[in-house]
Design a protein around this motif. Sequence first.
Motif: not given
Length: 158
Positions: A69-73, A87-88, A105-107, A146-147
């Motif tokens: 979700m953070m990546v798509i934002v 930031a992510i 890895e999560l990113l 976070m978003l």
Amino acid sequence: MHVLAAIGAALGVALFFLWRMQQASNAARDVANAADEVHGFFRRWSWRRKANVHPLDLVEDPREAATAMMVIVAQTDGALTDKERGAILAQVSEHFGATSRQADELLARGRWLVQQSVDASEVFRRLAPSIRKSCSASEREDLIAMLKAVATAEGPLD
């Protein structure tokens, strides 16, 4: 002559038993092959069921869902920048207690999950059930914070 008849009879009985043992062996092999075919059928069926599902629908880990979700934002205004990436990573490390390697890895997993998606609402729609199922109300509020932090990484929203 009776000795030859007895030897012939014994040889015939031995050949008969060898032939029956070969038939039993072939039958056992056929049963094993049938069992392998049934097992392969169920394995193929299970694989097809998973292969026909969108990758976002398979996400069960709320950390992966939140990162995606953070990546798509971050990508709604274009490619992921270094500030947004930082930031992510900071949010993942702070809120999930991840090490720098785990955060990377999560990113990477989040970027892979949303690489085919251009619509943020579709990503949120597909990931929302995972978040609802595994996160409490306060954790969902943390996700919103976070978003917002990722969305404002390059300055105020316009």
